[in-house]
Write a protein that holds these residues in place. Sequence first.
Motif, PDB file in Angstrom:
ATOM      1  N   SER A 130     -11.546  -7.230  -2.432  1.00  0.00           N
ATOM      2  CA  SER A 130     -10.856  -6.137  -3.120  1.00  0.00           C
ATOM      3  C   SER A 130     -11.362  -5.993  -4.552  1.00  0.00           C
ATOM      4  CB  SER A 130      -9.340  -6.377  -3.126  1.00  0.00           C
ATOM      5  OG  SER A 130      -9.042  -7.638  -3.710  1.00  0.00           O
ATOM      6  N   PHE A 142      -3.818  -5.956 -15.217  1.00  0.00           N
ATOM      7  CA  PHE A 142      -4.536  -4.857 -15.862  1.00  0.00           C
ATOM      8  C   PHE A 142      -3.566  -3.869 -16.519  1.00  0.00           C
ATOM      9  CE2 PHE A 142      -8.725  -5.127 -13.235  1.00  0.00           C
ATOM     10  CZ  PHE A 142      -9.230  -6.035 -14.153  1.00  0.00           C
ATOM     11  N   THR A 143      -2.453  -3.585 -15.849  1.00  0.00           N
ATOM     12  CA  THR A 143      -1.474  -2.658 -16.416  1.00  0.00           C
ATOM     13  C   THR A 143      -0.896  -3.207 -17.712  1.00  0.00           C
ATOM     14  OG1 THR A 143      -0.898  -1.795 -14.225  1.00  0.00           O
ATOM     15  CG2 THR A 143       0.714  -1.470 -15.983  1.00  0.00           C
ATOM     16  N   LYS A 181     -12.068  -4.656  -8.185  1.00  0.00           N
ATOM     17  CA  LYS A 181     -11.223  -3.863  -9.080  1.00  0.00           C
ATOM     18  C   LYS A 181     -11.978  -3.547 -10.365  1.00  0.00           C
ATOM     19  CE  LYS A 181      -6.713  -5.842  -7.710  1.00  0.00           C
ATOM     20  NZ  LYS A 181      -7.236  -6.821  -6.723  1.00  0.00           N
ATOM     21  N   THR A 238      -4.775  -9.275 -11.198  1.00  0.00           N
ATOM     22  CA  THR A 238      -3.910  -8.434 -10.378  1.00  0.00           C
ATOM     23  C   THR A 238      -3.799  -7.060 -11.042  1.00  0.00           C
ATOM     24  OG1 THR A 238      -1.895  -9.067 -11.556  1.00  0.00           O
ATOM     25  CG2 THR A 238      -2.591 -10.469  -9.710  1.00  0.00           C
ATOM     26  N   GLU A 239      -3.291  -6.076 -10.293  1.00  0.00           N
ATOM     27  CA  GLU A 239      -3.059  -4.767 -10.894  1.00  0.00           C
ATOM     28  C   GLU A 239      -2.019  -4.861 -12.007  1.00  0.00           C
ATOM     29  OE1 GLU A 239      -2.223  -1.777  -8.017  1.00  0.00           O
ATOM     30  OE2 GLU A 239      -4.076  -2.125  -6.888  1.00  0.00           O
ATOM     31  N   SER A 272      -9.707   1.888 -13.556  1.00  0.00           N
ATOM     32  CA  SER A 272      -8.846   2.582 -12.589  1.00  0.00           C
ATOM     33  C   SER A 272      -7.371   2.510 -12.975  1.00  0.00           C
ATOM     34  CB  SER A 272      -9.033   1.991 -11.186  1.00  0.00           C
ATOM     35  OG  SER A 272      -8.582   0.649 -11.139  1.00  0.00           O
ATOM     36  N   THR A 273      -7.053   1.723 -13.996  1.00  0.00           N
ATOM     37  CA  THR A 273      -5.675   1.596 -14.473  1.00  0.00           C
ATOM     38  C   THR A 273      -5.294   2.830 -15.291  1.00  0.00           C
ATOM     39  OG1 THR A 273      -6.004  -0.804 -14.617  1.00  0.00           O
ATOM     40  CG2 THR A 273      -4.096   0.099 -15.757  1.00  0.00           C
ATOM     41  N   ILE A 293     -10.979  -2.225 -14.358  1.00  0.00           N
ATOM     42  CA  ILE A 293      -9.869  -1.947 -15.272  1.00  0.00           C
ATOM     43  C   ILE A 293      -9.778  -0.455 -15.573  1.00  0.00           C
ATOM     44  CG2 ILE A 293     -11.112  -2.209 -17.476  1.00  0.00           C
ATOM     45  CD1 ILE A 293      -8.630  -3.797 -18.471  1.00  0.00           C
TER      46      ILE A 293
END
Length: 381
Positions: free
Chosen positions: A215, A188-189, A217, A184-185, A221-222, A219
């Motif tokens: 979707s 990663f955050t 993703k 999930t985002e 892009s975090t 990492i």
Amino acid sequence: MIEVANRLHTVEEYYFSKKLREVNLLKASGKPIINLGIGSPDLQPPQKVISAITESFADARANQYQSYQGLPELREAMASFYRDQFDVYLSPTTEVLPLMGSKEGIMHISMAFLNEGDEVLIPNPGYPTYTSVTKLIGAEPVFYDLKEETNWQPDIEALEKLDLSRVKIMWVNYPHMPTGANATEVTFTKLVAFAKRNNILIVNDNPYSFVLNDSPKSILSTPEARDCCLELNSLSKTFNMAGWRVGMVLGKTDYINSILKVKSNMDSGMFYGIQKGAIEALKCSKIWYVSLNSVYERRRKLIWQLAKALNCTYSTNTTGMFVWAKLPIYVKAEEFIDLLLKENHVFIAPGNIFGSNGEGYVRFSLCATTEDLEEALARIK
């Protein structure tokens, strides 16, 4: 007899290297083995990729040594791919390094950043190469738990309680192999914040993003990930080019330059024709992904039926080219798959080869024709 290096005593031959010899011997003896154990794409690459490599043979540069950093147009294609697919903007000159497959990158990254005695956080279950390369380098693996009840996400709070003073690298792999779980985002955050607090380099191994995944993703892009993260990717699964060995590592210039120091002393540049084919693959339109996934969708439904026939349970909310399934009762995974191979001539992977948390699970590959999958199902039923 010359003694082998001590490092060889820390690792064993790769499981599939050994097991496939057994499978091939059974085939040679006339047994009709259906191999659902490994993720080697059986579909063809895009036609324009085949055309590009064929046409490249006539180029005077095709038989020459190639740059360790790859063709400028290949790096540009990789950067454009990340911009279009992940909304990640990278410099093709300094933040992208083509590799001969992402497996090569695991060794190069480890050699670039690890000293003997350093520690490495490795997912359990996870790709066995993270562990074997860590040991070959002389570093020490520290396994962190991924479990079904937490959707195979890392427990950052538990990690913070460890002595992290010697940890240099943390391997993560989302979409996750072997389970197919997505990060999930929030995951990663948390990972980026954890890495920054503890001065750890996180490497996300990301070759399965576009297989049965709506979707994708990265990492990278975090926010703030560039300071502490690298990402590996590959054309093997997305474009059915596993044997062509085309991968990439992406991230901060300083990190890429360090990896290049290792790579340039260990191998040569990628064959010119394969680079030209890779450029065309990375330009594929959405139609390619839709077509690819329509095939895997049909196959996955058959694998789900096969898992049910074996009284296994599984999640339908996963991605990638495998189905991860829980055995009906606590039975040793290797005993289960050996019995299936002996009685039904169907080979699947035991979950324990990916770590102790994989015991009690098995992994089915989608890299088989619908005819083979229907035949396997008929044998089980």
